[in-house]
Scaffold this motif. Sequence first.
Motif, PDB file in Angstrom:
ATOM      1  N   ASP A  33       0.737  -1.307  -0.470  1.00  0.00           N
ATOM      2  CA  ASP A  33      -0.218   0.156   0.142  1.00  0.00           C
ATOM      3  C   ASP A  33       1.027   1.785  -0.353  1.00  0.00           C
ATOM      4  O   ASP A  33       0.428   2.117  -0.385  1.00  0.00           O
ATOM      5  N   TYR A  34       1.900   1.089   0.895  1.00  0.00           N
ATOM      6  CA  TYR A  34       3.037   2.206   0.549  1.00  0.00           C
ATOM      7  C   TYR A  34       3.362   2.458  -0.742  1.00  0.00           C
ATOM      8  O   TYR A  34       3.548   4.188  -1.256  1.00  0.00           O
ATOM      9  N   ASN A  62       2.325   1.874  -2.976  1.00  0.00           N
ATOM     10  CA  ASN A  62       1.197   2.335  -3.863  1.00  0.00           C
ATOM     11  C   ASN A  62       0.863   3.857  -3.602  1.00  0.00           C
ATOM     12  O   ASN A  62       0.531   4.255  -5.281  1.00  0.00           O
ATOM     13  N   SER A  63       0.236   4.225  -2.675  1.00  0.00           N
ATOM     14  CA  SER A  63       0.653   4.743  -2.469  1.00  0.00           C
ATOM     15  C   SER A  63       2.053   6.761  -2.877  1.00  0.00           C
ATOM     16  O   SER A  63       1.443   7.290  -3.597  1.00  0.00           O
ATOM     17  N   VAL A  64       2.772   6.142  -2.569  1.00  0.00           N
ATOM     18  CA  VAL A  64       3.757   6.699  -3.479  1.00  0.00           C
ATOM     19  C   VAL A  64       3.693   6.551  -5.415  1.00  0.00           C
ATOM     20  O   VAL A  64       4.079   7.873  -5.168  1.00  0.00           O
ATOM     21  N   GLN A  65       3.306   5.559  -5.813  1.00  0.00           N
ATOM     22  CA  GLN A  65       3.195   5.449  -7.032  1.00  0.00           C
ATOM     23  C   GLN A  65       1.680   6.855  -7.439  1.00  0.00           C
ATOM     24  O   GLN A  65       1.978   7.757  -7.943  1.00  0.00           O
ATOM     25  N   GLU A  66       0.913   7.170  -6.545  1.00  0.00           N
ATOM     26  CA  GLU A  66      -0.442   7.518  -6.789  1.00  0.00           C
ATOM     27  C   GLU A  66       0.228   8.830  -6.606  1.00  0.00           C
ATOM     28  O   GLU A  66      -0.530   9.721  -7.595  1.00  0.00           O
ATOM     29  N   TRP A  67       0.950   9.161  -5.742  1.00  0.00           N
ATOM     30  CA  TRP A  67       1.348  10.813  -5.727  1.00  0.00           C
ATOM     31  C   TRP A  67       2.242  11.155  -6.951  1.00  0.00           C
ATOM     32  O   TRP A  67       2.150  12.128  -7.080  1.00  0.00           O
ATOM     33  N   LYS A  69       0.273  11.897  -9.261  1.00  0.00           N
ATOM     34  CA  LYS A  69      -0.255  13.320  -9.444  1.00  0.00           C
ATOM     35  C   LYS A  69       0.170  14.308  -9.510  1.00  0.00           C
ATOM     36  O   LYS A  69       0.231  15.036 -10.407  1.00  0.00           O
ATOM     37  N   ASP A  85       3.093   6.658   7.149  1.00  0.00           N
ATOM     38  CA  ASP A  85       2.051   6.112   7.555  1.00  0.00           C
ATOM     39  C   ASP A  85       1.079   7.410   7.772  1.00  0.00           C
ATOM     40  O   ASP A  85      -0.261   7.434   6.468  1.00  0.00           O
ATOM     41  N   SER A  86       2.060   8.949   8.392  1.00  0.00           N
ATOM     42  CA  SER A  86       1.553  10.128   7.546  1.00  0.00           C
ATOM     43  C   SER A  86       2.222  10.810   7.844  1.00  0.00           C
ATOM     44  O   SER A  86       3.421  10.758   9.153  1.00  0.00           O
TER      45      SER A  86
END
Length: 406
Positions: free
Chosen positions: A130-131, A133-138, A141, A308-309
């Motif tokens: 998930d981390y 994926n979050s980095v890739q989405e960021w 964007k 995480d945040s």
Amino acid sequence: MNKRHQYGPYIAVGVTAFAVIAAALLLFFTLFHLSALRAFLRTLAHILRPIFLGMIFAFLLLPVHRGIFGFLVAMTPEKRLKNKGDVQFLNVLAIILSLLLAVFLLYLLLAMALPQVYLSIVGLVNAFPDYINSVQEWLQKFLADNLEDCLNADILPNLESVTTTVQWLRQSVLPNLTGVMSSVSALVVSLALLLKDLLIALIVTFYLLIRKDVFAAQSKKIVYSMLPTHVGDLVVEETRSAYRIMSGFINGKLLDSLIIGVIALVCCNLLKFPYPALLATIIGVTNVIPFFGPFIGAIPCGLLVFLDSPIKCVYFAIFILVLQQFDGNILGPKILGDSTGLASFWVLFSILLFGGLFGFAGMVLGVPVFAMIYSVLRRLVHYGLRRRGLPEDTKFYLGKTGPMGK
């Protein structure tokens, strides 16, 4: 003339020549067979690992054993203390109780920490995709919103390497994370060998503690047989001083790190940081390293919280800063006091020197070891000044004039 005295100078010359030749051969072998010597020392260290562990355990448990033995002696009628057998029984009982206390505290600590650390690590491994994926989405964007700026800033040529890195993380790192579970058998074997070494180390600890007075007497016997009496007295005194410095620092630092770890665990749970047990364990373990410890532990912990945040990472950095100030200015001085007698510069110097030479162990033991060396050098300097009738206080040597005002 006695033949002994007649040939004495020739014998002395022969022994000296033999010693020089032997030292030269040993130096030659060391320089030209360094890799073989290192391999031999590693093998020897692996074989003697239970002995070394037993010596460390005995060193750490000696103050506990003395405290329990003193309590048992105080609770025993004086007439029974005249019997050597009863005193020996109290000594053995104190050793057994100190070992049981250490095992119980270690079990209690592991029983509380290991399950939570395991759950934190499993949660981190499961959340790693998930981390990614979050980095890739960021990144996608960010590039979509700032594509024109990226082109103007000549960043576009670097996008291929970023994409390659992300793909490598997804295709290579993630499958390997799941593949780690297949090596559980090797880990079990390693743990079994470690358990065997620990059991042998406990037996070694028992023998070292029960014969500590004999070993101390034998050591003094060797010292006084080789050195003049006044030099032997100095060596014995310095050895006792070194033990006080080392034991006071190590035991105090372990207690300080345990308290810091517990405080970190409670605060991480209250502040809702992710993986609180894992963060507290890293903070407590790295806190054993003087001066740099809190900052070394804060880097990986801050990265975990940042994944995480990001805003929680800011709060975590503030928390670490407050905790470090509390430990450095309140808790540490209360527990350790001035156990080393070193100025801040020499603490920093010893950590950098021994840490660079011996790694983590050097960073932990560098301060007390350098404190012992510093204490010996200080005594030698004061002894030389007293022999010359010069003052020992440093203030007399400040300025351009000498200690006698010349």
